[in-house]
Design a protein around this motif. Structure first.
Motif, PDB file in Angstrom:
ATOM      1  N   THR A  43     -16.490  19.918 -17.717  1.00 23.06           N
ATOM      2  CA  THR A  43     -16.054  20.703 -16.598  1.00 23.06           C
ATOM      3  C   THR A  43     -14.385  20.564 -16.230  1.00 23.06           C
ATOM      4  O   THR A  43     -13.860  19.362 -17.233  1.00 23.06           O
ATOM      5  N   LYS A  44     -13.916  21.089 -15.390  1.00 18.94           N
ATOM      6  CA  LYS A  44     -12.421  20.833 -15.300  1.00 18.94           C
ATOM      7  C   LYS A  44     -12.127  20.579 -13.843  1.00 18.94           C
ATOM      8  O   LYS A  44     -12.764  20.837 -12.867  1.00 18.94           O
ATOM      9  N   LEU A  45     -10.957  19.664 -13.717  1.00 21.12           N
ATOM     10  CA  LEU A  45     -10.486  19.028 -12.440  1.00 21.12           C
ATOM     11  C   LEU A  45      -9.371  19.755 -11.993  1.00 21.12           C
ATOM     12  O   LEU A  45      -8.345  19.352 -12.850  1.00 21.12           O
ATOM     13  N   LEU A  46      -9.088  20.400 -10.705  1.00 23.66           N
ATOM     14  CA  LEU A  46      -7.829  20.975 -10.644  1.00 23.66           C
ATOM     15  C   LEU A  46      -6.772  19.700 -10.341  1.00 23.66           C
ATOM     16  O   LEU A  46      -7.110  18.587  -9.551  1.00 23.66           O
ATOM     17  N   THR A  47      -5.456  20.002 -10.806  1.00 24.76           N
ATOM     18  CA  THR A  47      -4.601  18.745 -10.664  1.00 24.76           C
ATOM     19  C   THR A  47      -3.209  19.321 -10.193  1.00 24.76           C
ATOM     20  O   THR A  47      -2.101  18.692 -10.161  1.00 24.76           O
ATOM     21  N   SER A  48      -3.180  20.731  -9.613  1.00 22.83           N
ATOM     22  CA  SER A  48      -2.116  21.454  -9.203  1.00 22.83           C
ATOM     23  C   SER A  48      -2.388  22.331  -8.024  1.00 22.83           C
ATOM     24  O   SER A  48      -3.457  22.314  -7.625  1.00 22.83           O
ATOM     25  N   GLY A  49      -1.503  22.915  -7.542  1.00 30.14           N
ATOM     26  CA  GLY A  49      -1.593  23.659  -6.406  1.00 30.14           C
ATOM     27  C   GLY A  49      -1.863  22.731  -5.182  1.00 30.14           C
ATOM     28  O   GLY A  49      -1.546  21.614  -4.909  1.00 30.14           O
ATOM     29  N   TRP A  50      -2.685  23.102  -4.130  1.00 33.92           N
ATOM     30  CA  TRP A  50      -3.043  22.496  -3.030  1.00 33.92           C
ATOM     31  C   TRP A  50      -3.806  21.183  -3.733  1.00 33.92           C
ATOM     32  O   TRP A  50      -3.687  20.003  -2.890  1.00 33.92           O
ATOM     33  N   LYS A  87      -2.867  23.864 -13.003  1.00 32.54           N
ATOM     34  CA  LYS A  87      -3.011  22.785 -14.068  1.00 32.54           C
ATOM     35  C   LYS A  87      -4.656  22.274 -13.805  1.00 32.54           C
ATOM     36  O   LYS A  87      -4.841  22.140 -12.679  1.00 32.54           O
ATOM     37  N   PHE A  88      -5.148  21.557 -14.763  1.00 35.11           N
ATOM     38  CA  PHE A  88      -6.235  21.085 -14.581  1.00 35.11           C
ATOM     39  C   PHE A  88      -6.489  20.004 -15.722  1.00 35.11           C
ATOM     40  O   PHE A  88      -5.953  19.912 -16.643  1.00 35.11           O
ATOM     41  N   LEU A  89      -7.551  18.898 -15.380  1.00 31.56           N
ATOM     42  CA  LEU A  89      -7.742  18.003 -16.467  1.00 31.56           C
ATOM     43  C   LEU A  89      -9.197  18.517 -16.939  1.00 31.56           C
ATOM     44  O   LEU A  89     -10.133  18.492 -16.251  1.00 31.56           O
ATOM     45  N   GLN A  90      -9.336  18.645 -18.261  1.00 28.61           N
ATOM     46  CA  GLN A  90     -10.350  18.709 -18.947  1.00 28.61           C
ATOM     47  C   GLN A  90     -11.129  17.310 -19.101  1.00 28.61           C
ATOM     48  O   GLN A  90     -10.818  16.539 -19.852  1.00 28.61           O
ATOM     49  N   THR A  91     -12.676  17.488 -18.704  1.00 33.45           N
ATOM     50  CA  THR A  91     -13.219  16.029 -18.704  1.00 33.45           C
ATOM     51  C   THR A  91     -14.142  16.455 -19.871  1.00 33.45           C
ATOM     52  O   THR A  91     -14.219  17.219 -20.611  1.00 33.45           O
ATOM     53  N   GLU A  92     -14.710  15.027 -20.277  1.00 40.54           N
ATOM     54  CA  GLU A  92     -15.562  15.190 -21.407  1.00 40.54           C
ATOM     55  C   GLU A  92     -17.119  15.766 -21.234  1.00 40.54           C
ATOM     56  O   GLU A  92     -17.621  16.114 -22.101  1.00 40.54           O
ATOM     57  N   ARG A  93     -17.304  15.771 -19.760  1.00 41.21           N
ATOM     58  CA  ARG A  93     -18.422  16.681 -19.533  1.00 41.21           C
ATOM     59  C   ARG A  93     -18.346  17.951 -19.834  1.00 41.21           C
ATOM     60  O   ARG A  93     -19.434  18.800 -19.604  1.00 41.21           O
TER      61      ARG A  93
END
Length: 434
Positions: A351-358, A343-349
């Motif tokens: 880019t994507k930030l991981l929010t699951s796994g390690w 899973k990840f967070l889609q940013t307004e820039r």
């Protein structure tokens, strides 16, 4: 000139408490390297030496001209500079792929030759043949000339720091955003130019992986040879504690050099300039501080036994698994791959930030793995002295500082999205702790 100013704006924010802090660290790092020797060595009287005589001995030494002369060793200096020349020659001669780094803010890209692992293999091959031919006693010279090698590495660090600072004023150079304050002390320490080069040799990435890291392994081997000589002259007499330290630290270096391209996305390469901070860290601090455990075991030999050995191996394996698995998830994701459907967070820039796994457990799980390995490297020295545990304490401070720098940068970059992300991934390094 207008383009140059827009690409290289003045640094407005100081780190390390600004010029005073930069000056103190510039002086303090070499003093700490020497200090770890004089508080943990046979020559000083133990690890640590008797406290009732420590202050008196220090005052007497500082007032003794012979003590200061003892810090310099011409033969060790020649050997160290010859070692550096050998690593440069290996970089130039050995084959390797040329890989592009991340895109720079001027639109260009820096190219890096990938052959650090080949350099390590060549070095270990030559070293192994030398020891087999002439015996372990032939490779104890690093232990015997420790102070001279430390002084030579610091000299090299200063020379490179001065050269890179001076050359940053020649031509139109891309400067590090954090190293263009206009204050000599601060910019010399932080690093003014982002990617100083000599021809096609990128000085920063070269120093980051080759001379210091490979020398670290050679130092550990020299310490093992010193122990072998003291225990009868055979490599078979080396203690299990020394073998553990040698295996753990050598494996770490092997893994780093084998995965050389991974370093191209780190802050050291993409963001920081190359100044005295990185030069003394790469060339002096890493090989001569990180090898403290092996040097201690050279003159304090003891066996751990199978139970303690198994427990320490398990801890190191756990740390490595976390470190490598988390970095693997990050590198795959940055390269557009997501085999685990993380899973990840889609940013307004965009880019994507991981929010699951390690990366759902903490924002820097790789740092947690690093810390577990650091502790495992020290446990073979036992619990008779706290000095051999200097590394994980220092490393924890370093990683927390890096984490804060990284998150401060991300806050500016992502704005409100970063706040959302920190609510989703609340722990910084160690889940439920920090």
């Amino acid at each position: 000139m207008a383009d140059s100013k827009s690409l290289n704006p003045r640094t407005q924010h100081y780190e390390f408490l600004g010029p005073p802090g930069a000056f103190l660290i510039t002086v303090g790092v070499p003093l700490t390297i020497y200090g770890l020797y004089f508080t943990c060595s046979e020559a000083a009287g133990g690890c640590p030496p008797p406290f009732d005589n420590l202050f008196v001995a220090a005052v007497r030494a500082f007032n003794d001209l012979g003590w200061w002369k003892n810090l310099w060793d011409t033969q060790a200096t020649i050997l160290y500079f010859s070692w550096y020349a050998f690593v440069v020659a290996a970089w130039a001669i050995l084959p390797g792929d040329w890989v592009e780094g991340t895109r720079l803010r001027n639109g260009g890209v820096q190219k890096y030759k990938i052959n650090a692992f080949s350099t390590l293999l060549l070095t270990l091959g030559i070293t192994t043949g030398y020891i087999l031919r002439y015996g372990p006693e032939s490779f104890t010279f690093i232990y015997e000339k420790w102070l001279g090698f430390v002084t030579a590495s610091i000299l090299m660090s200063v020379l490179q720091g001065v050269y890179c600072y001076a050359s940053s004023y020649r031509g139109e150079k891309l400067l590090a955003l954090g190293g263009n304050s206009g204050n000599f002390i601060y910019d010399f320490f932080i690093g003014r130019e982002l990617n100083p080069t000599i021809g096609s040799l990128d000085i920063k990435s070269f120093n980051e992986l080759r001379p210091g890291l490979i020398l670290w392994v050679l130092i550990d081997i020299s310490m093992a040879c010193e122990q072998a000589v003291r225990r009868g002259g055979s490599l078979a007499n080396i203690t299990d504690s020394m073998w553990l330290v040698l295996a753990f630290q050598a494996f770490y270096v092997v893994d780093s050099l084998y995965n050389e391209p991974a370093i191209l996305t780190t802050m050291d390469i993409t963001t920081d300039g190359f100044g005295f901070m990185l030069s003394v860290g790469d060339l002096a601090w890493v090989p001569f501080v990180y090898s403290l455990q092996a040097r201690y075991l050279a003159f304090n030999q003891f066996e751990l036994g199978p139970v303690w050995t198994a427990a320490i191996v398990t801890l190191n394996g756990l740390g490595y698994w976390i470190f490598r698995a988390s970095n693997g998830e990050k590198n795959n994701f940055r390269n557009g791959k997501n085999p685990k459907n993380l899973k990840f967070l889609q940013t307004e820039r965009g880019t994507k930030l991981l929010t699951s796994g390690w990366w759902g457990w903490s924002r820097h799980p790789n740092y947690m793995g690093d810390l577990l390995m650091a502790i495992a490297w020290c446990l073979p020295t036992g619990f008779n002295t706290p000095i051999t545990y200097f590394y994980p304490i220092y490393f924890a401070v370093l990683l927390i500082h890096r984490q804060r720098r990284d998150e401060e940068s991300c806050q500016k970059k992502y704005g409100d999205d970063w706040k959302k992300y920190t609510e989703m991934v609340s722990y910084r390094i160690i889940p439920y702790v920090y």
